[in-house]
Design a protein around this motif. Structure first.
Motif, PDB file in Angstrom:
ATOM      1  N   HIS A 139      60.692  13.903 -23.828  1.00 39.30           N
ATOM      2  CA  HIS A 139      60.465  13.404 -22.461  1.00 39.30           C
ATOM      3  C   HIS A 139      61.140  14.304 -21.422  1.00 39.30           C
ATOM      4  CE1 HIS A 139      58.370   9.686 -23.339  1.00 39.30           C
ATOM      5  NE2 HIS A 139      59.263   9.373 -24.258  1.00 39.30           N
ATOM      6  N   HIS A 140      62.319  14.793 -21.738  1.00 41.30           N
ATOM      7  CA  HIS A 140      63.061  15.673 -20.840  1.00 41.30           C
ATOM      8  C   HIS A 140      62.250  16.930 -20.521  1.00 41.30           C
ATOM      9  CE1 HIS A 140      66.411  18.130 -19.305  1.00 41.30           C
ATOM     10  NE2 HIS A 140      66.052  19.064 -20.173  1.00 41.30           N
ATOM     11  N   TYR A 141      61.705  17.549 -21.557  1.00 44.16           N
ATOM     12  CA  TYR A 141      60.941  18.780 -21.348  1.00 44.16           C
ATOM     13  C   TYR A 141      59.602  18.503 -20.661  1.00 44.16           C
ATOM     14  CZ  TYR A 141      64.329  21.309 -24.215  1.00 44.16           C
ATOM     15  OH  TYR A 141      65.474  21.889 -24.681  1.00 44.16           O
ATOM     16  N   LEU A 142      58.976  17.402 -20.992  1.00 46.14           N
ATOM     17  CA  LEU A 142      57.720  17.039 -20.333  1.00 46.14           C
ATOM     18  C   LEU A 142      57.951  16.828 -18.840  1.00 46.14           C
ATOM     19  CD1 LEU A 142      56.231  14.491 -22.924  1.00 46.14           C
ATOM     20  CD2 LEU A 142      55.267  16.725 -22.330  1.00 46.14           C
ATOM     21  N   ALA A 143      59.079  16.188 -18.503  1.00 42.04           N
ATOM     22  CA  ALA A 143      59.405  15.928 -17.097  1.00 42.04           C
ATOM     23  C   ALA A 143      59.661  17.211 -16.328  1.00 42.04           C
ATOM     24  CB  ALA A 143      60.629  15.016 -17.005  1.00 42.04           C
ATOM     25  N   GLN A 144      60.038  18.268 -17.039  1.00 43.06           N
ATOM     26  CA  GLN A 144      60.281  19.561 -16.401  1.00 43.06           C
ATOM     27  C   GLN A 144      58.994  20.358 -16.218  1.00 43.06           C
ATOM     28  OE1 GLN A 144      63.331  21.473 -18.829  1.00 43.06           O
ATOM     29  NE2 GLN A 144      64.900  20.854 -17.363  1.00 43.06           N
ATOM     30  N   GLY A 145      57.890  19.803 -16.686  1.00 43.30           N
ATOM     31  CA  GLY A 145      56.613  20.468 -16.499  1.00 43.30           C
ATOM     32  C   GLY A 145      56.101  21.241 -17.692  1.00 43.30           C
ATOM     33  N   PHE A 146      56.822  21.191 -18.809  1.00 43.09           N
ATOM     34  CA  PHE A 146      56.351  21.872 -20.007  1.00 43.09           C
ATOM     35  C   PHE A 146      55.195  21.084 -20.620  1.00 43.09           C
ATOM     36  CE2 PHE A 146      60.764  23.386 -19.759  1.00 43.09           C
ATOM     37  CZ  PHE A 146      60.573  24.753 -19.913  1.00 43.09           C
ATOM     38  N   SER A 147      54.296  21.776 -21.301  1.00 45.11           N
ATOM     39  CA  SER A 147      53.198  21.116 -21.991  1.00 45.11           C
ATOM     40  C   SER A 147      53.747  20.367 -23.194  1.00 45.11           C
ATOM     41  CB  SER A 147      52.168  22.144 -22.463  1.00 45.11           C
ATOM     42  OG  SER A 147      52.723  22.969 -23.487  1.00 45.11           O
ATOM     43  N   GLU A 148      52.922  19.512 -23.790  1.00 46.43           N
ATOM     44  CA  GLU A 148      53.384  18.781 -24.975  1.00 46.43           C
ATOM     45  C   GLU A 148      53.751  19.750 -26.096  1.00 46.43           C
ATOM     46  OE1 GLU A 148      51.437  16.014 -28.428  1.00 46.43           O
ATOM     47  OE2 GLU A 148      51.015  15.407 -26.356  1.00 46.43           O
ATOM     48  N   LYS A 149      52.925  20.778 -26.291  1.00 48.80           N
ATOM     49  CA  LYS A 149      53.191  21.754 -27.350  1.00 48.80           C
ATOM     50  C   LYS A 149      54.509  22.473 -27.102  1.00 48.80           C
ATOM     51  CE  LYS A 149      51.103  25.672 -29.809  1.00 48.80           C
ATOM     52  NZ  LYS A 149      49.923  26.553 -29.915  1.00 48.80           N
ATOM     53  N   GLU A 150      54.741  22.857 -25.853  1.00 52.80           N
ATOM     54  CA  GLU A 150      55.993  23.547 -25.519  1.00 52.80           C
ATOM     55  C   GLU A 150      57.189  22.615 -25.686  1.00 52.80           C
ATOM     56  OE1 GLU A 150      54.528  26.696 -22.068  1.00 52.80           O
ATOM     57  OE2 GLU A 150      54.793  24.575 -21.551  1.00 52.80           O
ATOM     58  N   SER A 151      57.026  21.365 -25.263  1.00 53.82           N
ATOM     59  CA  SER A 151      58.117  20.389 -25.362  1.00 53.82           C
ATOM     60  C   SER A 151      58.509  20.147 -26.810  1.00 53.82           C
ATOM     61  CB  SER A 151      57.707  19.065 -24.706  1.00 53.82           C
ATOM     62  OG  SER A 151      57.453  19.242 -23.325  1.00 53.82           O
ATOM     63  N   LEU A 152      57.507  20.065 -27.672  1.00 54.50           N
ATOM     64  CA  LEU A 152      57.770  19.854 -29.092  1.00 54.50           C
ATOM     65  C   LEU A 152      58.461  21.067 -29.704  1.00 54.50           C
ATOM     66  CD1 LEU A 152      54.413  18.145 -30.081  1.00 54.50           C
ATOM     67  CD2 LEU A 152      56.662  17.056 -30.075  1.00 54.50           C
ATOM     68  N   ALA A 153      58.025  22.264 -29.306  1.00 57.72           N
ATOM     69  CA  ALA A 153      58.628  23.487 -29.834  1.00 57.72           C
ATOM     70  C   ALA A 153      60.087  23.614 -29.389  1.00 57.72           C
ATOM     71  CB  ALA A 153      57.833  24.701 -29.372  1.00 57.72           C
ATOM     72  N   LEU A 154      60.346  23.290 -28.134  1.00 52.07           N
ATOM     73  CA  LEU A 154      61.712  23.360 -27.606  1.00 52.07           C
ATOM     74  C   LEU A 154      62.614  22.340 -28.292  1.00 52.07           C
ATOM     75  CD1 LEU A 154      60.836  23.788 -23.822  1.00 52.07           C
ATOM     76  CD2 LEU A 154      62.074  25.449 -25.237  1.00 52.07           C
ATOM     77  N   THR A 155      62.075  21.143 -28.511  1.00 56.78           N
ATOM     78  CA  THR A 155      62.842  20.100 -29.196  1.00 56.78           C
ATOM     79  C   THR A 155      63.131  20.502 -30.637  1.00 56.78           C
ATOM     80  OG1 THR A 155      61.866  18.367 -27.811  1.00 56.78           O
ATOM     81  CG2 THR A 155      62.864  17.670 -29.887  1.00 56.78           C
ATOM     82  N   ALA A 156      62.142  21.101 -31.286  1.00 55.73           N
ATOM     83  CA  ALA A 156      62.333  21.564 -32.664  1.00 55.73           C
ATOM     84  C   ALA A 156      63.464  22.582 -32.737  1.00 55.73           C
ATOM     85  CB  ALA A 156      61.041  22.174 -33.196  1.00 55.73           C
ATOM     86  N   THR A 157      63.513  23.468 -31.752  1.00 59.24           N
ATOM     87  CA  THR A 157      64.573  24.474 -31.702  1.00 59.24           C
ATOM     88  C   THR A 157      65.927  23.810 -31.503  1.00 59.24           C
ATOM     89  OG1 THR A 157      63.049  26.125 -30.780  1.00 59.24           O
ATOM     90  CG2 THR A 157      65.408  26.522 -30.499  1.00 59.24           C
ATOM     91  N   ASP A 158      65.987  22.838 -30.599  1.00 58.75           N
ATOM     92  CA  ASP A 158      67.234  22.107 -30.364  1.00 58.75           C
ATOM     93  C   ASP A 158      67.734  21.429 -31.633  1.00 58.75           C
ATOM     94  OD1 ASP A 158      67.727  22.570 -27.617  1.00 58.75           O
ATOM     95  OD2 ASP A 158      66.230  21.087 -27.044  1.00 58.75           O
ATOM     96  N   LEU A 159      66.808  20.903 -32.412  1.00 56.54           N
ATOM     97  CA  LEU A 159      67.164  20.188 -33.634  1.00 56.54           C
ATOM     98  C   LEU A 159      67.572  21.125 -34.763  1.00 56.54           C
ATOM     99  CD1 LEU A 159      64.307  17.534 -33.584  1.00 56.54           C
ATOM    100  CD2 LEU A 159      66.742  17.053 -33.289  1.00 56.54           C
ATOM    101  N   GLY A 160      67.338  22.414 -34.555  1.00 63.75           N
ATOM    102  CA  GLY A 160      67.710  23.391 -35.575  1.00 63.75           C
ATOM    103  C   GLY A 160      66.602  23.723 -36.541  1.00 63.75           C
ATOM    104  N   HIS A 161      65.348  23.355 -36.190  1.00 67.00           N
ATOM    105  CA  HIS A 161      64.229  23.595 -37.099  1.00 67.00           C
ATOM    106  C   HIS A 161      63.432  24.845 -36.746  1.00 67.00           C
ATOM    107  CE1 HIS A 161      64.939  19.846 -39.058  1.00 67.00           C
ATOM    108  NE2 HIS A 161      64.656  19.118 -38.007  1.00 67.00           N
ATOM    109  N   GLY A 162      63.609  25.386 -35.555  1.00 70.38           N
ATOM    110  CA  GLY A 162      62.829  26.547 -35.146  1.00 70.38           C
ATOM    111  C   GLY A 162      61.607  26.137 -34.358  1.00 70.38           C
TER     112      GLY A 162
END
Length: 265
Positions: A224-247
């Motif tokens: 939700h944080h990344y979506l609110a910043q204007g990132f697409s769903e795909k980008e938001s998921l990728a950024l979250t994956a990186t935060d979680l340590g998955h790449g």
């Protein structure tokens, strides 16, 4: 090969099945044995394995990006998350119980929820409290997680609520100082993790709302944080994956496992 590994390998063969089934089963027993050895859990016989040992192993495997349905022999089954992100109401109840029982546990749980930490990262988070507080004071937007990470690989996690994270870290520091630098006051990592899981269950973190549900909730907040910043769903998921340590290549996996119901919740 340890006595435990030898016994489990023998049982894996004795259970029968095709060559591939037996081979996969042996690989699973090998990973389980390595998991116990990494935590310095001294077990020599299968009959000595406790439920908590299996629960700890399963939680670790659920966090691993290479854990697939195929590897588990579940090809064709749904990979959607079987657990839920902890609800605010249940989290509040858990924290009230934790604070009443053990201030260190409560501090570690709160940090895990606010930073999306794995159990082992939360247990060892006391080693990074001073560093995190300095980073927050400098206005940094990401914190480096070093201790307890998968494979010992440091990762960065985005600060979603700087005020809340700072307060949580500040509250945890004096607790750690009073406990020889630990939040979970045990002499080694093995007993600390066992205590963490035991106390977490007692506080209400079990079933679909296991300790991992704190990480699920953080992941959904991050999306939700990344979506609110204007990132697409795909980008938001990728950024979250990186935060979680998955790449960043694990965005789809994060949606299935961590964020399956995020649109509904």
């Amino acid at each position: 090969m340890s006595k435990l590994s030898s016994e489990m390998k023998a049982l894996a063969k004795k259970a029968g099945g095709s060559f591939k089934t037996v081979n996969d089963r042996i690989h699973i027993t090998k990973r389980f044995s390595e998991h116990l050895r990494a935590l310095n859990i001294q077990i020599q016989r299968v009959e000595q394995i406790k439920v908590r040992h299996i629960e700890c192993y399963i939680e670790e495997r659920l966090e691993h990006p290479r854990l697939t349905n195929k590897a588990l022999g579940l090809s064709g089954a749904s990979r959607n998350g079987t657990r839920r992100a902890i609800t605010p109401e249940h989290y509040q109840q858990v924290m009230e119980k934790a604070r009443a029982e053990d201030a260190g546990l409560a501090a570690a749980l709160e940090i895990a929820r606010l930073m999306g930490l794995r159990s082992q990262e939360a247990v060892q988070s006391s080693q990074s409290l001073k560093t995190w507080l300095k980073a927050i004071s400098r206005g940094e937007t990401r914190l480096k997680v070093v201790f307890g990470t998968k494979g010992g690989r440091p990762r960065y996690t985005t600060i979603l609520d700087a005020g809340a994270v700072r307060k949580s870290v500040e509250n945890a520091l004096p607790i750690a100082r009073q406990r020889n630098g630990r939040l979970i006051d045990k002499p080694d990592l093995k007993t600390a993790l066992e205590s963490w899981h035991k106390q977490a269950i007692k506080a209400g973190l079990k079933g679909e709302f296991s300790p991992h549900s704190l990480r699920y909730a953080w992941a959904q907040d991050a999306i939700h944080h990344y979506l609110a910043q204007g990132f697409s769903e795909k980008e938001s998921l990728a950024l979250t994956a990186t935060d979680l340590g998955h790449g960043d290549g694990r965005g789809r996996w994060v949606k299935q496992v961590y964020g399956y119901r995020w649109k509904e919740e």
